[in-house]
Design a protein around this motif. Structure first.
Motif, PDB file in Angstrom:
ATOM      1  N   MET A 152       0.826  -1.205   0.000  1.00 54.93           N
ATOM      2  CA  MET A 152       0.000   0.000   0.000  1.00 54.93           C
ATOM      3  C   MET A 152       0.865   1.262   0.000  1.00 54.93           C
ATOM      4  O   MET A 152       0.615   2.212  -0.753  1.00 54.93           O
ATOM      5  N   LEU A 153       1.896   1.257   0.835  1.00 56.69           N
ATOM      6  CA  LEU A 153       2.787   2.410   0.903  1.00 56.69           C
ATOM      7  C   LEU A 153       3.564   2.577  -0.398  1.00 56.69           C
ATOM      8  O   LEU A 153       3.719   3.700  -0.902  1.00 56.69           O
ATOM      9  N   ARG A 154       4.040   1.468  -0.961  1.00 59.08           N
ATOM     10  CA  ARG A 154       4.805   1.556  -2.206  1.00 59.08           C
ATOM     11  C   ARG A 154       3.943   2.098  -3.340  1.00 59.08           C
ATOM     12  O   ARG A 154       4.374   2.964  -4.101  1.00 59.08           O
ATOM     13  N   GLN A 173      -6.980  -2.317   7.194  1.00 54.96           N
ATOM     14  CA  GLN A 173      -5.571  -2.251   7.586  1.00 54.96           C
ATOM     15  C   GLN A 173      -5.270  -1.109   8.552  1.00 54.96           C
ATOM     16  O   GLN A 173      -4.149  -1.014   9.064  1.00 54.96           O
ATOM     17  N   LEU A 174      -6.235  -0.250   8.831  1.00 58.30           N
ATOM     18  CA  LEU A 174      -5.985   0.847   9.767  1.00 58.30           C
ATOM     19  C   LEU A 174      -5.535   0.340  11.127  1.00 58.30           C
ATOM     20  O   LEU A 174      -4.723   0.974  11.805  1.00 58.30           O
ATOM     21  N   ALA A 175      -6.054  -0.821  11.533  1.00 58.67           N
ATOM     22  CA  ALA A 175      -5.745  -1.347  12.862  1.00 58.67           C
ATOM     23  C   ALA A 175      -4.266  -1.686  13.042  1.00 58.67           C
ATOM     24  O   ALA A 175      -3.781  -1.711  14.173  1.00 58.67           O
ATOM     25  N   ARG A 176      -3.554  -1.946  11.950  1.00 59.55           N
ATOM     26  CA  ARG A 176      -2.154  -2.340  12.087  1.00 59.55           C
ATOM     27  C   ARG A 176      -1.175  -1.307  11.542  1.00 59.55           C
ATOM     28  O   ARG A 176       0.023  -1.569  11.464  1.00 59.55           O
ATOM     29  N   ASP A 180       2.492   7.567  11.106  1.00 54.28           N
ATOM     30  CA  ASP A 180       3.165   8.076   9.910  1.00 54.28           C
ATOM     31  C   ASP A 180       2.724   7.325   8.666  1.00 54.28           C
ATOM     32  O   ASP A 180       2.608   7.915   7.582  1.00 54.28           O
ATOM     33  N   GLU A 181       2.475   6.020   8.802  1.00 51.28           N
ATOM     34  CA  GLU A 181       2.011   5.234   7.659  1.00 51.28           C
ATOM     35  C   GLU A 181       0.623   5.673   7.214  1.00 51.28           C
ATOM     36  O   GLU A 181       0.353   5.827   6.017  1.00 51.28           O
ATOM     37  N   VAL A 182      -0.270   5.881   8.175  1.00 47.19           N
ATOM     38  CA  VAL A 182      -1.624   6.335   7.843  1.00 47.19           C
ATOM     39  C   VAL A 182      -1.563   7.691   7.143  1.00 47.19           C
ATOM     40  O   VAL A 182      -2.233   7.916   6.123  1.00 47.19           O
ATOM     41  N   ARG A 183      -0.765   8.583   7.663  1.00 50.00           N
ATOM     42  CA  ARG A 183      -0.659   9.905   7.049  1.00 50.00           C
ATOM     43  C   ARG A 183      -0.135   9.816   5.620  1.00 50.00           C
ATOM     44  O   ARG A 183      -0.611  10.519   4.722  1.00 50.00           O
ATOM     45  N   GLU A 184       0.857   8.955   5.411  1.00 49.06           N
ATOM     46  CA  GLU A 184       1.423   8.828   4.062  1.00 49.06           C
ATOM     47  C   GLU A 184       0.404   8.262   3.083  1.00 49.06           C
ATOM     48  O   GLU A 184       0.344   8.677   1.921  1.00 49.06           O
ATOM     49  N   ARG A 205      -5.835   7.307  14.547  1.00 50.79           N
ATOM     50  CA  ARG A 205      -4.557   6.766  14.076  1.00 50.79           C
ATOM     51  C   ARG A 205      -3.680   7.834  13.435  1.00 50.79           C
ATOM     52  O   ARG A 205      -2.459   7.821  13.578  1.00 50.79           O
ATOM     53  N   SER A 206      -4.289   8.727  12.687  1.00 54.84           N
ATOM     54  CA  SER A 206      -3.501   9.739  11.982  1.00 54.84           C
ATOM     55  C   SER A 206      -3.042  10.868  12.898  1.00 54.84           C
ATOM     56  O   SER A 206      -2.026  11.521  12.633  1.00 54.84           O
ATOM     57  N   GLY A 207      -3.803  11.118  13.983  1.00 53.94           N
ATOM     58  CA  GLY A 207      -3.507  12.260  14.832  1.00 53.94           C
ATOM     59  C   GLY A 207      -3.961  13.567  14.222  1.00 53.94           C
ATOM     60  O   GLY A 207      -3.687  14.642  14.773  1.00 53.94           O
ATOM     61  N   TRP A 208      -4.652  13.490  13.083  1.00 56.35           N
ATOM     62  CA  TRP A 208      -5.211  14.678  12.443  1.00 56.35           C
ATOM     63  C   TRP A 208      -6.689  14.788  12.776  1.00 56.35           C
ATOM     64  O   TRP A 208      -7.390  13.779  12.866  1.00 56.35           O
ATOM     65  N   SER A 209      -7.176  15.992  12.930  1.00 52.83           N
ATOM     66  CA  SER A 209      -8.608  16.203  13.114  1.00 52.83           C
ATOM     67  C   SER A 209      -9.322  15.989  11.780  1.00 52.83           C
ATOM     68  O   SER A 209      -8.689  15.905  10.720  1.00 52.83           O
ATOM     69  N   GLU A 210     -10.642  15.932  11.842  1.00 55.17           N
ATOM     70  CA  GLU A 210     -11.408  15.790  10.601  1.00 55.17           C
ATOM     71  C   GLU A 210     -11.124  16.959   9.663  1.00 55.17           C
ATOM     72  O   GLU A 210     -10.972  16.768   8.442  1.00 55.17           O
ATOM     73  N   ALA A 211     -11.034  18.160  10.208  1.00 56.86           N
ATOM     74  CA  ALA A 211     -10.764  19.336   9.374  1.00 56.86           C
ATOM     75  C   ALA A 211      -9.386  19.237   8.727  1.00 56.86           C
ATOM     76  O   ALA A 211      -9.207  19.601   7.549  1.00 56.86           O
TER      77      ALA A 211
END
Length: 327
Positions: A152-154, A173-176, A180-184, A205-211
């Motif tokens: 997925m990352l590649r 796959q969000l659970a694993r 940084d991977e989620v953000r990418e 997981r991302s640490g980002w808000s919805e906005a």
């Protein structure tokens, strides 16, 4: 429009439990669960998120490129997909591992307990989208759906390097995946797909808000089961599309994949986003009438009738031309 769908290709083993899982769970014993459920029946079906979505796109008349890894047992499945309009020539065949397996039990309330064995999917990281594009021609969109995380990352990195628009569908796959991977995987996606639970998990997981997430994607499509679909974009009012009502759901497995196929087909045809979402909901409703994720059939008139009955005639004129290939 040429769409490549990357992700899992699997065989589904679907079982039905005639009771309720919740009746077997003891609140004060959840730290030590050891349960078995006597299933009434077993259905062995073709599945995998990428294969399901590609199948739906193929049935709707597009020729999607399926990208994933399988075992040597894949050949009958390959023939099935090719017969339904899917380009399977970019699928990698492992020399040692079996095609992935999805084992799922559904209770009377449509709750599900499932296990996924990756198998050959772990070799998807060896696939280079450059080779896929060189063989299949220019790719207009790559959907990065659940797969080996490294794959997925590649694929996401390659899309950025080649300037190919991509859609992010990390879902199971969000659970694993780490922050940084989620953000990418998400950052810069033309579209982001989640269900309601995954939307909350993605924020965590991302640490980002919805906005903050909305600033980083073109639009965010969230499915809410029987409550329909909501599409958010930065600086615009959310679009809510109710689900198509289905009496007597036969099997909920694959309904989200079917929605994605219908929605992506609609956007590929250039119809308004609301119409694409209505088509996705109608295809999803059709899947609910069948056991298995690729056993359904789409017929033009019943599909348009479902859309017309639920939403009115507004979108039927936009869709009917593109559905002429259906019987």
């Amino acid at each position: 429009m040429r769409i490549a769908v990357t992700g899992s290709i699997a065989t589904d083993h679907l079982m039905t439990f005639p009771g309720w899982f919740t009746e077997q769970l003891l609140a004060d014993r959840l730290d030590r669960v050891s349960l078995s459920f006597l299933a009434d029946n077993l259905e062995v079906r073709r599945g995998g998120v990428a294969a399901n979505i590609a199948f739906g796109l193929g049935v709707l008349g597009l020729r999607p490129v399926l990208v994933g890894a399988v075992g040597s047992d894949f050949e009958p499945y390959r023939i099935w997909l090719k017969d339904h309009g899917v380009d399977t020539d970019s699928v990698r065949v492992s020399e040692s591992l079996h095609t992935a397996r999805f084992v799922c039990t559904t209770d009377r309330a449509q709750n599900q307990i499932a296990t996924f064995y990756a198998g050959a999917m772990s070799e998807a990281r060896e696939i280079d989208l450059r080779d896929v594009a060189a063989r299949a021609g220019r790719l207009d969109l790559v959907l990065v759906s659940p797969d080996d995380p490294e794959a997925m990352l590649r694929h996401t990195r390659t899309c950025r390097e080649l300037g190919i628009p991509f859609a992010a569908d990390p879902s199971q796959q969000l659970a694993r995946l780490g922050r940084d991977e989620v953000r990418e995987l998400v950052d810069g996606a033309r579209r982001l797909f989640t269900n309601e639970y995954e939307a909350a998990l993605l924020v965590e997981r991302s640490g980002w808000s919805e906005a903050e997430l909305l600033r980083r994607v073109g639009s965010w499509v969230t499915t809410h089961g029987a409550a329909g679909v909501r599409i958010h974009g930065e600086g615009r009012e959310p679009l809510a599309v109710p689900a198509v009502e289905v009496a007597g759901v036969v099997d909920p497995t694959g309904v989200g994949d079917a929605f994605r196929a219908g929605f992506l087909a609609g956007t590929a045809w250039g119809v308004p986003e609301r119409c694409a979402a209505q088509l996705g909901c109608a295809v999803a409703a059709t899947v609910l009438d069948y056991v298995g994720t690729q056993e359904y059939r789409l017929h033009r008139d019943p599909l348009l009738d479902r859309i017309r009955t639920t939403y009115g005639v507004g979108c039927t004129a936009s869709l009917v031309t593109h559905l002429r290939g259906l019987s």
